[in-house]
Design an enzyme around this catalytic site. Structure first.
Site, mmCIF file in Angstrom:
data_model
loop_
_atom_site.group_PDB
_atom_site.id
_atom_site.type_symbol
_atom_site.label_atom_id
_atom_site.label_comp_id
_atom_site.label_asym_id
_atom_site.label_seq_id
_atom_site.Cartn_x
_atom_site.Cartn_y
_atom_site.Cartn_z
ATOM 1 N N HIS A 82 0.742 -1.222 0.281
ATOM 2 C CA HIS A 82 0.120 0.000 0.185
ATOM 3 C C HIS A 82 0.873 1.407 0.012
ATOM 4 O O HIS A 82 1.641 1.349 0.721
ATOM 5 C CB HIS A 82 -0.917 0.076 1.402
ATOM 6 C CG HIS A 82 -1.926 1.109 1.356
ATOM 7 N ND1 HIS A 82 -2.842 1.450 0.540
ATOM 8 C CD2 HIS A 82 -1.564 2.388 1.719
ATOM 9 C CE1 HIS A 82 -3.411 2.301 0.749
ATOM 10 N NE2 HIS A 82 -2.750 3.244 1.785
ATOM 11 N N ASP A 161 -15.435 3.249 6.787
ATOM 12 C CA ASP A 161 -14.468 4.030 6.349
ATOM 13 C C ASP A 161 -14.825 4.842 5.442
ATOM 14 O O ASP A 161 -14.494 6.252 5.200
ATOM 15 C CB ASP A 161 -13.170 3.028 6.055
ATOM 16 C CG ASP A 161 -12.022 4.249 5.463
ATOM 17 O OD1 ASP A 161 -11.522 5.147 6.268
ATOM 18 O OD2 ASP A 161 -11.786 4.163 4.214
ATOM 19 N N ARG A 168 -14.717 13.231 7.030
ATOM 20 C CA ARG A 168 -13.431 13.780 7.323
ATOM 21 C C ARG A 168 -13.063 14.752 6.185
ATOM 22 O O ARG A 168 -12.603 15.847 6.687
ATOM 23 C CB ARG A 168 -12.318 12.832 7.492
ATOM 24 C CG ARG A 168 -12.558 12.114 9.015
ATOM 25 C CD ARG A 168 -11.649 10.715 8.810
ATOM 26 N NE ARG A 168 -10.258 11.117 8.674
ATOM 27 C CZ ARG A 168 -9.305 10.367 8.221
ATOM 28 N NH1 ARG A 168 -9.741 9.170 7.651
ATOM 29 N NH2 ARG A 168 -8.257 10.572 7.879
ATOM 30 N N SER A 183 -7.884 4.208 9.042
ATOM 31 C CA SER A 183 -8.590 4.214 7.664
ATOM 32 C C SER A 183 -7.876 3.243 6.836
ATOM 33 O O SER A 183 -8.336 2.317 6.378
ATOM 34 C CB SER A 183 -8.769 5.532 7.359
ATOM 35 O OG SER A 183 -9.040 5.627 5.779
ATOM 36 N N LYS A 187 -8.886 -1.158 5.968
ATOM 37 C CA LYS A 187 -9.073 -1.623 4.449
ATOM 38 C C LYS A 187 -8.090 -2.971 4.042
ATOM 39 O O LYS A 187 -8.146 -3.723 3.541
ATOM 40 C CB LYS A 187 -8.819 -0.654 3.561
ATOM 41 C CG LYS A 187 -10.218 0.414 3.524
ATOM 42 C CD LYS A 187 -9.866 1.639 2.760
ATOM 43 C CE LYS A 187 -9.003 2.439 3.356
ATOM 44 N NZ LYS A 187 -9.153 3.941 2.776
HETATM 45 N N1 URA Z 1 -5.984 7.204 2.680
HETATM 46 C C1 URA Z 1 -6.804 6.390 3.464
HETATM 47 O O1 URA Z 1 -7.313 5.410 2.859
HETATM 48 N N2 URA Z 1 -7.196 6.881 4.540
HETATM 49 C C2 URA Z 1 -6.951 8.104 5.040
HETATM 50 O O2 URA Z 1 -7.520 8.683 6.056
HETATM 51 C C3 URA Z 1 -5.765 8.771 4.475
HETATM 52 C C4 URA Z 1 -5.473 8.486 3.291
#
Ligand code: URA
Length: 432
Positions: A82, A161, A168, A183, A187
């Site tokens: 990621h 999320d 957010r 967050s 995932k």
């Molecule tokens: N990427 C994400 O998936 N979540 C965040 O809060 C910031 C960047």
């Protein structure tokens, strides 16, 4: 306990219990807790932070809000990578086939992009016919058979999320390490891999502006992943200047293919080698960094990494002729050169500015519903550290609509040219 008491508790610097976090997330997802109360709590978290346990509980409650992908049908350790995002970041397009060519099972879930250029899925979709919408069984079969699949996030993965991130985004509560870490990790954990390598970026084109902040974010994510029983490593890398030379969807695919053919930019290759080396070591495919890097170099030299990309493109319906001959990608009708007006040395290229300029040239979305122009973007013709003479081409813009004088001015200004020779920032800051 009334929800307002939970907000008060965090506002006063208290730590939330698992039960309180559970009540918040489940109540927010099912609509019992309204946006305005969640906004107030998010803002209290921005200022008061969260400790390790709270951050893990938040991640776990978000993870439990939806489906989890069961990858147990794939033999061996599964790996995912990621990136916290940046300009010109096409690492996954090189790294996933490269690691797969070394025997790793790469089960990669990727997203689309908002702002800047597209996400990995948008980039792959510039290969005509390519589909990232793989039914779960096909995704698992493909990883088992060719060692590699890159698919969009489907189904009901971490709905908490989706809802929280949208809130957010409009309440000034994105930039908090516990909120970003939970967050991202919710995932990644929902996507089911055993090994997760994080590329945490810092610089103008990244969420984290300094290597220290990026390091803190990486440590938080590593802790969450370890508490969840995963093997997690991180590379802290610079996004002071864009990665590679290409910024824009098909331009980035072309650069990724060139890299797999051994003709890519040095910085992109270096990052892929570092992340690839961690993946090979953590999945047990290599016993040391030296062995891992030898395996990765061999996969590039022998063409087996490129062959993995070809296989993935074919399996996911894409036109493989574009990989074999990247000149076949559709070109943007207009090409504009941006030239230097002074002599000197290029210190850096403002990644944030280039990302925004590429988006305005058609390569990204300002709003979710915007269409991406796959051929639009910017090719950087000079890299930090280069000697510059007045009149040199700094960048080429590929576009469909004309670019304003302001666009041209901003593009030139993104190139920071000094009279004295300066040492560019190193790409890799540290490895955790
Ligand atoms: N990427 C994400 O998936 N979540 C965040 O809060 C910031 C960047």
């Amino acid at each position: 306990m009334r929800f307002v008491d939970i907000i008060e508790k965090k506002k006063n610097g208290g730590s939330l219990t698992r039960e309180e976090i559970h009540d918040w997330i489940s109540g927010y997802v099912d609509g019992r807790i309204p946006d305005y109360q969640t906004s107030a709590l998010l803002m209290a978290i921005i200022f008061r932070g969260m400790n390790e346990e709270e951050t893990f509980y938040l991640t776990d409650e978000m993870l439990r809000s939806g489906d989890r992908i069961d990858l147990s049908g794939i033999e061996g350790l599964k790996a995912d990578k990621h990136s916290t995002g940046g300009v010109g970041d096409k690492t996954s397009l090189v790294l996933a086939p490269l690691a797969a060519a070394c025997g790793v099972k790469m089960a990669k879930m990727s997203g689309r992009g908002l702002g800047f250029t597209g996400g990995t899925i948008d980039k792959l979709e510039s290969i005509s016919g390519f589909s990232a919408e793989l039914p779960r069984e096909d995704f698992i079969r493909q990883v088992n058979e060719i060692g590699l699949a890159i698919a969009g996030q489907t189904g009901n993965l971490v709905p908490a999320d989706k809802k929280l991130y949208a809130l957010r985004d409009v309440t000034g509560t994105v930039d908090s390490i516990p909120l970003i870490a939970s967050s991202i990790m919710s995932k990644k954990l929902a996507a089911g891999s055993d090994v997760i390598v994080l590329d945490v970026k810092y610089g103008s084109g990244a969420f984290m502006k300094t290597p220290e902040e990026a390091g803190k974010l990486a440590e938080t994510m590593i802790r969450i992943g370890t508490m969840a029983g995963k093997k997690v490593r991180a590379v802290i890398s610079s996004m002071v200047s864009p990665l590679g030379n290409a910024v824009g969807n098909s331009l980035e695919v072309i650069e990724a293919v060139q890299t797999l053919k051994g003709q890519g930019p040095e910085d992109l290759l270096q990052l892929c080698m570092e992340i690839g080396s961690l993946i090979l070591q953590e999945t047990g495919k290599a016993g040391s960094e030296t062995e891992a890097k030898e395996m990765l170099s061999a996969a590039l030299a022998e063409g087996s990494a490129l062959e993995k990309l070809r296989q993935m493109v074919i399996r996911q319906g894409g036109d493989v002729r574009l990989i074999d001959d990247t000149d076949l990608f559709e070109k943007a009708p207009l090409l504009t050169q941006v030239c230097a007006s002074e002599d000197g040395y290029l210190e850096s290229i403002d990644a944030l500015a280039i990302g925004n300029l590429a988006m305005r040239a058609g390569a990204g979305r300002a709003r979710k519903e915007d269409q991406i122009d796959p051929a639009a973007g910017i090719l950087l013709k000079k890299k930090p550290g280069d000697r510059i003479c007045a009149g040199d081409v700094l960048a080429e813009a590929y576009h469909r609509q004309s670019l304003s004088a302001e666009w041209m001015r901003e593009c030139k200004a993104a190139f920071v040219i000094r009279k004295e020779e300066t040492k560019p920032v190193s790409l890799i800051h540290s490895i955790l």
